[in-house]
Design a protein around this motif. Structure first.
Motif, mmCIF file in Angstrom:
data_model
loop_
_atom_site.group_PDB
_atom_site.id
_atom_site.type_symbol
_atom_site.label_atom_id
_atom_site.label_comp_id
_atom_site.label_asym_id
_atom_site.label_seq_id
_atom_site.Cartn_x
_atom_site.Cartn_y
_atom_site.Cartn_z
ATOM 1 N N ARG A 116 100.052 15.239 60.357
ATOM 2 C CA ARG A 116 100.604 15.955 59.205
ATOM 3 C C ARG A 116 101.417 14.927 58.452
ATOM 4 N N ILE A 117 100.997 14.602 57.245
ATOM 5 C CA ILE A 117 101.609 13.480 56.571
ATOM 6 C C ILE A 117 101.593 13.731 55.055
ATOM 7 N N THR A 118 102.685 13.380 54.375
ATOM 8 C CA THR A 118 102.726 13.570 52.916
ATOM 9 C C THR A 118 101.908 12.456 52.264
ATOM 10 N N ASN A 119 101.530 12.667 50.996
ATOM 11 C CA ASN A 119 100.731 11.657 50.295
ATOM 12 C C ASN A 119 101.483 10.339 50.189
ATOM 13 N N ASP A 120 102.820 10.427 49.943
ATOM 14 C CA ASP A 120 103.609 9.196 49.807
ATOM 15 C C ASP A 120 103.629 8.430 51.127
ATOM 16 N N ASP A 121 103.867 9.172 52.219
ATOM 17 C CA ASP A 121 103.907 8.510 53.537
ATOM 18 C C ASP A 121 102.543 7.911 53.877
ATOM 19 N N MET A 122 101.517 8.637 53.446
ATOM 20 C CA MET A 122 100.169 8.157 53.744
ATOM 21 C C MET A 122 99.933 6.831 53.016
ATOM 22 N N ASP A 123 100.319 6.767 51.733
ATOM 23 C CA ASP A 123 100.118 5.513 50.975
ATOM 24 C C ASP A 123 100.909 4.369 51.602
ATOM 25 N N THR A 124 102.130 4.686 52.068
ATOM 26 C CA THR A 124 102.950 3.633 52.691
ATOM 27 C C THR A 124 102.253 3.115 53.942
ATOM 28 N N LYS A 125 101.750 4.051 54.736
ATOM 29 C CA LYS A 125 101.094 3.668 55.993
ATOM 30 C C LYS A 125 99.812 2.864 55.729
ATOM 31 N N ILE A 126 99.038 3.331 54.760
ATOM 32 C CA ILE A 126 97.767 2.648 54.472
ATOM 33 C C ILE A 126 98.050 1.249 53.914
ATOM 34 N N THR A 127 99.066 1.149 53.044
ATOM 35 C CA THR A 127 99.395 -0.165 52.460
ATOM 36 C C THR A 127 99.833 -1.127 53.562
ATOM 37 N N ALA A 128 100.661 -0.641 54.496
ATOM 38 C CA ALA A 128 101.120 -1.503 55.597
ATOM 39 C C ALA A 128 99.925 -1.980 56.416
ATOM 40 N N MET A 129 98.988 -1.075 56.652
ATOM 41 C CA MET A 129 97.806 -1.423 57.447
ATOM 42 C C MET A 129 96.930 -2.420 56.688
ATOM 43 N N LEU A 130 96.802 -2.200 55.374
ATOM 44 C CA LEU A 130 95.994 -3.131 54.559
ATOM 45 C C LEU A 130 96.591 -4.531 54.617
ATOM 46 N N GLU A 131 97.924 -4.574 54.591
ATOM 47 C CA GLU A 131 98.561 -5.901 54.652
ATOM 48 C C GLU A 131 98.277 -6.573 55.992
ATOM 49 N N LYS A 132 98.273 -5.774 57.046
ATOM 50 C CA LYS A 132 98.013 -6.350 58.376
ATOM 51 C C LYS A 132 96.612 -6.955 58.472
ATOM 52 N N VAL A 133 95.655 -6.392 57.722
ATOM 53 C CA VAL A 133 94.297 -6.945 57.794
ATOM 54 C C VAL A 133 94.016 -7.907 56.645
ATOM 55 N N GLY A 134 95.083 -8.358 55.994
ATOM 56 C CA GLY A 134 94.939 -9.409 54.982
ATOM 57 C C GLY A 134 94.537 -8.915 53.604
ATOM 58 N N LEU A 135 94.683 -7.599 53.369
ATOM 59 C CA LEU A 135 94.449 -7.067 52.023
ATOM 60 C C LEU A 135 95.780 -6.451 51.571
ATOM 61 N N GLY A 136 95.919 -6.136 50.309
ATOM 62 C CA GLY A 136 97.208 -5.593 49.867
ATOM 63 C C GLY A 136 97.066 -4.200 49.289
ATOM 64 N N GLY A 137 98.204 -3.610 48.885
ATOM 65 C CA GLY A 137 98.247 -2.267 48.325
ATOM 66 C C GLY A 137 97.389 -2.139 47.070
ATOM 67 N N GLU A 138 97.100 -3.269 46.416
ATOM 68 C CA GLU A 138 96.294 -3.201 45.183
ATOM 69 C C GLU A 138 94.856 -2.732 45.475
ATOM 70 N N TYR A 139 94.503 -2.707 46.753
ATOM 71 C CA TYR A 139 93.145 -2.270 47.106
ATOM 72 C C TYR A 139 93.038 -0.746 47.260
ATOM 73 N N LEU A 140 94.196 -0.052 47.266
ATOM 74 C CA LEU A 140 94.190 1.392 47.535
ATOM 75 C C LEU A 140 93.187 2.177 46.681
ATOM 76 N N GLY A 141 93.155 1.861 45.397
ATOM 77 C CA GLY A 141 92.319 2.638 44.486
ATOM 78 C C GLY A 141 90.920 2.070 44.294
ATOM 79 N N ARG A 142 90.595 0.979 45.001
ATOM 80 C CA ARG A 142 89.266 0.380 44.814
ATOM 81 C C ARG A 142 88.194 1.196 45.545
ATOM 82 N N TYR A 143 87.027 1.250 44.930
ATOM 83 C CA TYR A 143 85.906 1.940 45.571
ATOM 84 C C TYR A 143 85.246 1.009 46.572
#
Ligand code: ATP
Length: 314
Positions: A116-143
């Protein structure tokens, strides 16, 4: 301490008689926090064993224990409750992404399913994970269709690991990527394991990669465990492992032809009715090997092999 254990695990596909087992009588414990390598020729049952451990395949026989609880007979709903702790990264998993999904949707899906997670928390979590795999938050909206193969592979790892699973099966996660990306992905998996104390089963044909990241290594042949090396660089004892490693490490055919032949290439690849499964390809097979199946025995401290020629050190 083992995070997952299997005892007498068997898997036969279909109803053919006699049973043709893809995995036969496998008993094994995977220690918490280790990277356990799983190697063997194509078709020896590595993926099947990985799927059985995650209960993505139903065992024909045998038991599976996860964190001390027997989960063999868990229903789909019972498995759902622990599924967040058991994930798989497989070859080509990233190719199966819906091209019209954004990176946020792809990595967010397991979070939506299990937390159970809010959209904001979800974006924070996904961005942190993206950074760990060498990608950044700018990839969130990419297809997904806008990403390169390597970027998709990283998104696949991020998706599998975003729930902080305790146990991850990496099934050929680095095959079909170039050398530079392979090194980066191995580093990512290794760093994430260190930071989060993940436990991995690392299935690969790439012996060099296995040596680089794994703690112990299991060697399979025709559904059976032939050897468990206590360290990735331990000297192999079993004739099959020796031949497998020699073949894998001798990529140059000219060098290969000069090397001593270590197994009969033309051996029968059917599972024999009795005796050692490797008998028809083994250069050292004796009478006993044709009639008695060698059990997996501890030959040296933590070093197991299934071979009549090898006697435990007393
Ligand atoms: N769904 C299935 N139905 C029937 N047979 C299957 C199925 N999946 C695997 N097998 C068979 O089980 C055996 C083991 O296959 P598995 O994919 O586990 O081997 P593997 O070691 O992972 O091979 P590879 O390295 O090529 O991926 C093979 O003989 C294969 O043909």
């Amino acid at each position: 301490m083992n995070i997952i254990e299997v005892n007498g695990l068997c898997k036969a596909y279909g109803n053919a008689r006699p049973r043709n087992y893809a995995v036969f009588d496998v008993s094994l414990g995977i220690r918490k926090g280790e990277i356990l390598g799983l190697v063997g020729e194509s078709g020896c049952g590595k993926s099947t064993l990985g799927k059985l451990l995650l209960k993505l395949e139903k065992p024909t026989k045998g038991r599976i224990t996860f964190e001390g609880t027997d989960i063999t007979d868990y229903s789909f709903n019972e498995m759902r409750k622990i599924r967040n702790n058991m994930q798989i990264i497989f070859q080509g998993s990233s190719n199966a992404f819906n091209p019209f999904y954004t990176v946020r949707q792809i990595i967010g899906e397991p979070l939506n399913n299990y937390c159970r997670i809010t959209n904001d928390d979800m974006d924070t979590k996904i961005t942190a994970m993206l950074e760990k795999v060498g990608l950044g938050g700018e990839y969130l909206g990419r297809y997904s269709s806008e990403l390169s193969g390597g970027q998709r592979q990283r998104v696949g790892i991020a998706r599998a690991l975003v729930l902080n699973p305790k146990f991850v099966v990496c099934d050929e996660a680095i095959s079909s990527v170039d050398y530079a990306l392979k090194k980066q992905i191995l580093q990512i998996l290794y760093d994430l394991k260190k930071q989060n104390s993940f436990t991995y089963l690392f299935i690969s044909h790439d012996i060099e990669a296995v040596k680089a990241v794994c703690d112990r290594v299991v060697v399979m042949y025709l559904g059976n465990i032939m050897e468990i090396l206590p360290h990735a660089d331990s000297k192999a004892l079993h004739p099959y492992t020796k031949a497998l490693l020699a073949a894998a490490l001798t990529a140059d055919p000219a060098v290969k032809s000069k090397k001593k032949i270590l197994f009969k290439e033309e051996g029968n690849l059917e599972i024999p009715g009795k005796g050692c499964v490797f008998q028809s390809r083994c250069l050292y097979a004796q009478k006993q090997c044709m009639s008695e199946s060698p059990g997996l025995a501890e030959i040296q401290d933590g070093h197991y092999a299934a071979c009549h020629l090898l006697q435990p050190e007393l």
